[in-house]
Motif scaffolding. Sequence first.
Motif: not given
Length: 388
Positions: A63-81
């Motif tokens: 992920f290209q961005g901050s640590w917090r943004d990377s984790v939030e994006a990962l949460v989104g990946l799982w929520q849309q699964m």
Amino acid sequence: MSEGNASAERNSGQALVLSGGGARAAYQVGCLRAVSQALPNYRPQILTGVSAGAINATYLAAFQGSWRDSVEALVGLWQQMRTDKVYRTGLAPMVGRMAHWGLHFVSGGRLGRKDIRGMVQNDPLRAYLEQYLAADPASGEIYGVDQSLADGWLKSLAVMTTNYASGGSEAWVDTLDESIWSGSQVSARRTSLTIDHVMASAALPFFFPAVRLCDHWHGDGGVRLAAPLSPALRLGAKRILAVSPRVKPEAPAHGLVASYPSPGQVAGVMLNAVFLDLLDFDALQMQRINDLLRRIPQQNWGNQRPVDVMVLRPKQDLGQIARESQPEMPGAFRFFAGGFGGRDEPTADALSMVNFEPGYIGRLIDFGEQDTRERMDEIEAFLRGQDV
């Protein structure tokens, strides 16, 4: 000093180890979300992942961005699964693959296909990861990892697989370091990580098909990984935060009358033993070594050094939550799960690894956040190197 170099200096030697467990890896995401919100400056230099944990580790590294943004994006990946975004859930393909296996078995190998590659077809997962990991369509190379290494905040990413030809564990390491370890229980290979490496690490035995890497077939990295913390240690970790989706085992109640275990219950125990229990044993062994080193003069340590470890784990049995969430799963899978496991069993450890429905995934993320927030003072002190 650049942001990447400042982050690297601040988090020097910090490692994050993410174990396997299929859909249970959503619990890891909840834990990381709580950590990123409370400690936005924490960003591990070393990431290692096994099985579904390899998906999480690779995503965070790319992920290209901050640590917090990377984790939030990962949460989104799982929520849309969804389950049908991981493997094909239709009745016809599942019945067909099981019929081929059964025919091959009862005919002594004379009939049926000889290369049934898993109980289900998981090509939807490949397409899903290609979308979210922004991999090259031709080579499958995950560009973001190399960019993170160049930016300086990431030192190493390791994804573990099991080589079905040799029977050994292999760590596929993406790093700028000129040399990596050799001759240990886990053999290491330098590489630019691709979707194939992640798919191989997450290939649950029998359930998902193996993946061909360097002319050999590879499967789930947890099968032969007796020391899950070893790769992070050999990559230079000084402090390891590990996340296991396995509740701490408790002694069974005395006098409890239990029915004969179903295949599903037996499979759940075996999967826990293979993918989750070894992390507990490895952490205990490392703690014993740390205690021993601190009792002897430092000049007598030799090549040994203390490495502090903290393991985050659920307070509730995720198998029990999976049993409660079983009605949400696709009809064909519920049908076969009913025959594979006893309907009256309170927990479903095997089912908990292959249920990717949003209700179950959402509950795991929430439990991960809640459990981690309750320990945040302890976690912060650990990551800062303070006495807990």
